[in-house]
Design a protein around this motif. Structure first.
Motif, PDB file in Angstrom:
ATOM      1  N   ALA A 222     -47.727 -35.252 -22.753  1.00  0.00           N
ATOM      2  CA  ALA A 222     -48.093 -35.448 -21.346  1.00  0.00           C
ATOM      3  C   ALA A 222     -49.527 -34.980 -21.100  1.00  0.00           C
ATOM      4  O   ALA A 222     -50.314 -35.656 -20.417  1.00  0.00           O
ATOM      5  CB  ALA A 222     -47.128 -34.705 -20.435  1.00  0.00           C
ATOM      6  N   ASP A 223     -49.888 -33.834 -21.652  1.00  0.00           N
ATOM      7  CA  ASP A 223     -51.253 -33.324 -21.486  1.00  0.00           C
ATOM      8  C   ASP A 223     -52.290 -34.265 -22.082  1.00  0.00           C
ATOM      9  O   ASP A 223     -53.420 -34.358 -21.589  1.00  0.00           O
ATOM     10  CB  ASP A 223     -51.392 -31.948 -22.137  1.00  0.00           C
ATOM     11  N   SER A 224     -51.927 -34.979 -23.152  1.00  0.00           N
ATOM     12  CA  SER A 224     -52.882 -35.842 -23.844  1.00  0.00           C
ATOM     13  C   SER A 224     -53.041 -37.210 -23.191  1.00  0.00           C
ATOM     14  O   SER A 224     -53.893 -38.007 -23.599  1.00  0.00           O
ATOM     15  CB  SER A 224     -52.450 -36.031 -25.305  1.00  0.00           C
ATOM     16  N   GLY A 225     -52.217 -37.507 -22.194  1.00  0.00           N
ATOM     17  CA  GLY A 225     -52.301 -38.798 -21.520  1.00  0.00           C
ATOM     18  C   GLY A 225     -51.471 -39.892 -22.157  1.00  0.00           C
ATOM     19  O   GLY A 225     -51.570 -41.059 -21.773  1.00  0.00           O
ATOM     20  N   THR A 226     -50.621 -39.528 -23.117  1.00  0.00           N
ATOM     21  CA  THR A 226     -49.697 -40.492 -23.738  1.00  0.00           C
ATOM     22  C   THR A 226     -48.297 -39.885 -23.724  1.00  0.00           C
ATOM     23  O   THR A 226     -47.853 -39.323 -24.730  1.00  0.00           O
ATOM     24  CB  THR A 226     -50.109 -40.826 -25.186  1.00  0.00           C
ATOM     25  N   PRO A 227     -47.601 -39.947 -22.604  1.00  0.00           N
ATOM     26  CA  PRO A 227     -46.300 -39.289 -22.483  1.00  0.00           C
ATOM     27  C   PRO A 227     -45.289 -39.752 -23.527  1.00  0.00           C
ATOM     28  O   PRO A 227     -45.435 -40.806 -24.151  1.00  0.00           O
ATOM     29  CB  PRO A 227     -45.855 -39.663 -21.066  1.00  0.00           C
ATOM     30  N   SER A 228     -44.242 -38.953 -23.677  1.00  0.00           N
ATOM     31  CA  SER A 228     -43.256 -39.133 -24.749  1.00  0.00           C
ATOM     32  C   SER A 228     -42.705 -40.547 -24.830  1.00  0.00           C
ATOM     33  O   SER A 228     -42.531 -41.098 -25.922  1.00  0.00           O
ATOM     34  CB  SER A 228     -42.099 -38.152 -24.549  1.00  0.00           C
ATOM     35  N   VAL A 229     -42.405 -41.149 -23.695  1.00  0.00           N
ATOM     36  CA  VAL A 229     -41.718 -42.446 -23.686  1.00  0.00           C
ATOM     37  C   VAL A 229     -42.534 -43.537 -24.375  1.00  0.00           C
ATOM     38  O   VAL A 229     -41.971 -44.439 -24.987  1.00  0.00           O
ATOM     39  CB  VAL A 229     -41.368 -42.852 -22.237  1.00  0.00           C
ATOM     40  N   ILE A 230     -43.874 -43.435 -24.304  1.00  0.00           N
ATOM     41  CA  ILE A 230     -44.685 -44.443 -24.994  1.00  0.00           C
ATOM     42  C   ILE A 230     -45.181 -43.950 -26.345  1.00  0.00           C
ATOM     43  O   ILE A 230     -45.405 -44.749 -27.254  1.00  0.00           O
ATOM     44  CB  ILE A 230     -45.877 -44.916 -24.131  1.00  0.00           C
ATOM     45  N   ALA A 231     -45.368 -42.632 -26.489  1.00  0.00           N
ATOM     46  CA  ALA A 231     -45.879 -42.109 -27.759  1.00  0.00           C
ATOM     47  C   ALA A 231     -44.795 -42.075 -28.828  1.00  0.00           C
ATOM     48  O   ALA A 231     -45.048 -42.390 -29.991  1.00  0.00           O
ATOM     49  CB  ALA A 231     -46.457 -40.706 -27.560  1.00  0.00           C
ATOM     50  N   LYS A 232     -43.577 -41.699 -28.437  1.00  0.00           N
ATOM     51  CA  LYS A 232     -42.463 -41.603 -29.380  1.00  0.00           C
ATOM     52  C   LYS A 232     -41.204 -42.189 -28.744  1.00  0.00           C
ATOM     53  O   LYS A 232     -40.275 -41.460 -28.386  1.00  0.00           O
ATOM     54  CB  LYS A 232     -42.233 -40.142 -29.783  1.00  0.00           C
ATOM     55  N   PRO A 233     -41.163 -43.512 -28.598  1.00  0.00           N
ATOM     56  CA  PRO A 233     -40.058 -44.142 -27.855  1.00  0.00           C
ATOM     57  C   PRO A 233     -38.695 -43.965 -28.503  1.00  0.00           C
ATOM     58  O   PRO A 233     -37.681 -44.092 -27.811  1.00  0.00           O
ATOM     59  CB  PRO A 233     -40.465 -45.619 -27.817  1.00  0.00           C
ATOM     60  N   GLU A 234     -38.639 -43.678 -29.800  1.00  0.00           N
ATOM     61  CA  GLU A 234     -37.357 -43.523 -30.470  1.00  0.00           C
ATOM     62  C   GLU A 234     -36.861 -42.081 -30.493  1.00  0.00           C
ATOM     63  O   GLU A 234     -35.775 -41.809 -31.004  1.00  0.00           O
ATOM     64  CB  GLU A 234     -37.455 -44.053 -31.912  1.00  0.00           C
ATOM     65  N   SER A 235     -37.636 -41.153 -29.964  1.00  0.00           N
ATOM     66  CA  SER A 235     -37.242 -39.747 -29.993  1.00  0.00           C
ATOM     67  C   SER A 235     -36.062 -39.480 -29.070  1.00  0.00           C
ATOM     68  O   SER A 235     -35.769 -40.270 -28.156  1.00  0.00           O
ATOM     69  CB  SER A 235     -38.421 -38.857 -29.578  1.00  0.00           C
ATOM     70  N   ALA A 236     -35.399 -38.355 -29.307  1.00  0.00           N
ATOM     71  CA  ALA A 236     -34.250 -37.987 -28.471  1.00  0.00           C
ATOM     72  C   ALA A 236     -34.670 -37.788 -27.019  1.00  0.00           C
ATOM     73  O   ALA A 236     -33.931 -38.155 -26.092  1.00  0.00           O
ATOM     74  CB  ALA A 236     -33.601 -36.720 -29.023  1.00  0.00           C
ATOM     75  N   GLU A 237     -35.874 -37.232 -26.812  1.00  0.00           N
ATOM     76  CA  GLU A 237     -36.338 -37.003 -25.445  1.00  0.00           C
ATOM     77  C   GLU A 237     -36.557 -38.336 -24.718  1.00  0.00           C
ATOM     78  O   GLU A 237     -36.185 -38.489 -23.555  1.00  0.00           O
ATOM     79  CB  GLU A 237     -37.658 -36.222 -25.440  1.00  0.00           C
ATOM     80  N   SER A 238     -37.170 -39.303 -25.419  1.00  0.00           N
ATOM     81  CA  SER A 238     -37.419 -40.601 -24.798  1.00  0.00           C
ATOM     82  C   SER A 238     -36.124 -41.331 -24.491  1.00  0.00           C
ATOM     83  O   SER A 238     -36.003 -42.011 -23.464  1.00  0.00           O
ATOM     84  CB  SER A 238     -38.298 -41.458 -25.716  1.00  0.00           C
ATOM     85  N   GLN A 239     -35.137 -41.200 -25.365  1.00  0.00           N
ATOM     86  CA  GLN A 239     -33.835 -41.817 -25.101  1.00  0.00           C
ATOM     87  C   GLN A 239     -33.164 -41.175 -23.889  1.00  0.00           C
ATOM     88  O   GLN A 239     -32.475 -41.850 -23.112  1.00  0.00           O
ATOM     89  CB  GLN A 239     -32.947 -41.704 -26.338  1.00  0.00           C
ATOM     90  N   ALA A 240     -33.376 -39.861 -23.718  1.00  0.00           N
ATOM     91  CA  ALA A 240     -32.831 -39.184 -22.533  1.00  0.00           C
ATOM     92  C   ALA A 240     -33.484 -39.719 -21.261  1.00  0.00           C
ATOM     93  O   ALA A 240     -32.810 -39.975 -20.257  1.00  0.00           O
ATOM     94  CB  ALA A 240     -33.039 -37.677 -22.651  1.00  0.00           C
ATOM     95  N   PHE A 241     -34.810 -39.905 -21.303  1.00  0.00           N
ATOM     96  CA  PHE A 241     -35.505 -40.480 -20.142  1.00  0.00           C
ATOM     97  C   PHE A 241     -35.013 -41.903 -19.871  1.00  0.00           C
ATOM     98  O   PHE A 241     -34.855 -42.295 -18.710  1.00  0.00           O
ATOM     99  CB  PHE A 241     -37.014 -40.484 -20.372  1.00  0.00           C
ATOM    100  N   ALA A 242     -34.779 -42.677 -20.923  1.00  0.00           N
ATOM    101  CA  ALA A 242     -34.298 -44.045 -20.751  1.00  0.00           C
ATOM    102  C   ALA A 242     -32.936 -44.068 -20.066  1.00  0.00           C
ATOM    103  O   ALA A 242     -32.668 -44.905 -19.191  1.00  0.00           O
ATOM    104  CB  ALA A 242     -34.232 -44.753 -22.102  1.00  0.00           C
ATOM    105  N   ASP A 243     -32.076 -43.141 -20.445  1.00  0.00           N
ATOM    106  CA  ASP A 243     -30.751 -43.069 -19.834  1.00  0.00           C
ATOM    107  C   ASP A 243     -30.847 -42.674 -18.362  1.00  0.00           C
ATOM    108  O   ASP A 243     -30.144 -43.235 -17.509  1.00  0.00           O
ATOM    109  CB  ASP A 243     -29.883 -42.071 -20.609  1.00  0.00           C
TER     110      ASP A 243
END
Length: 266
Positions: A222-243
């Motif tokens: 998030a600090d770098s300007g590329t939040p988790s959902v686009i930087a690591k879409p397959e990660s557990a965190e991104s899947q949680a956001f998707a849900d």
């Protein structure tokens, strides 16, 4: 509102619980699911969406006519923030009416282009911006962000109570920083307590939309300007956001809410 189908407020009773990080990742998750999404940074004193979306400092929106802005575009989102209009290093020493005026201008004078969802990153608390939003805008729902910590839950309750008083439906609660897992040994620790989000969701008969871990990745990306959902879409965190995004979309699609009437009594 013209150009917007559904407005969703993302709020918290207190600062520091990750509300802005949840907002930007939720917006990106909705966008990844095919919706047209915008983000309005309503934290006038401390806007953070410009950095989280990777918008370079000093970038300004184009104007149309005398008093209309075109939203900036970043990662497929339409965005407007006070950080796009003033020097982000300057402190805004403004009284309440000036803050409310700035919020109304950004909301109403931005030419939003056919959005399915406008997510509003609310400032913490239950003050001027929250009341103005409820009075002036048909809000489809609110998402309340909290940590499991008892002190955070005290303020989250106030946020839910505020939305109920102004007749804005609370879609649910997001419990952030719920679990920390050591990267070296795998030990899990509930640093901020356990079960707080579920308790408050049960108390107010609303949904626990999801639990998000306390991880270095979410903060760094998030600090770098590329939040988790686009930087690591397959990660557990991104899947949680998707849900969480799927639940929010399902809850508010088809919901039309007229602005409430607010009265004050002694």
């Amino acid at each position: 509102m013209e150009g917007i189908k559904h407005i969703v407020a993302v709020a918290s009773g207190k600062g520091g619980v990750g509300k802005s990080t949840v907002t930007v990742n939720l917006a990106l998750a909705l966008s990844a699911q095919g919706y047209r999404v915008g983000v309005l940074d309503a934290d006038i004193y401390g806007p953070s969406q410009a950095q989280m979306l990777g918008v370079a400092e000093g970038t300004r929106p184009q104007t149309v006519g005398e008093n209309t802005f075109l939203p900036l575009e970043a990662h497929g989102l339409q965005a407007m923030s006070m950080a796009f209009l003033v020097n982000s290093r300057d402190a805004l020493v403004w009284r309440g009416p000036m803050v409310v005026g700035a919020f109304q201008q950004m909301l109403n004078q931005t030419k939003w282009d056919d959005l399915d969802f406008l997510l509003i990153d609310m400032p913490p608390g239950t003050g001027d911006i929250q009341l103005t939003l409820a009075q002036k805008v048909p809000v489809s729902g609110a998402v309340v962000v909290t940590t499991p910590q008892d002190i955070a839950l005290l303020d989250a309750r106030k946020g839910i109570e505020m939305f109920r008083k102004v007749k804005v439906p609370v879609v649910g609660v997001v419990e952030n920083m719920s679990l920390y897992t050591c990267e070296k040994c795998g030990h899990e620790a509930t640093i901020f307590g356990a079960g707080g989000g579920e308790r408050i969701a049960d108390e107010y008969n609303t949904a626990l939309l999801g639990r998000l871990p306390l991880t270095l990745d979410i903060r760094e990306l998030a600090d770098s300007g590329t939040p988790s959902v686009i930087a690591k879409p397959e990660s557990a965190e991104s899947q949680a956001f998707a849900d969480i995004a799927r639940q929010v979309a399902q809850a508010v699609m088809g919901t039309q809410q007229s602005g409430p009437t607010i009265s004050f009594s002694e």
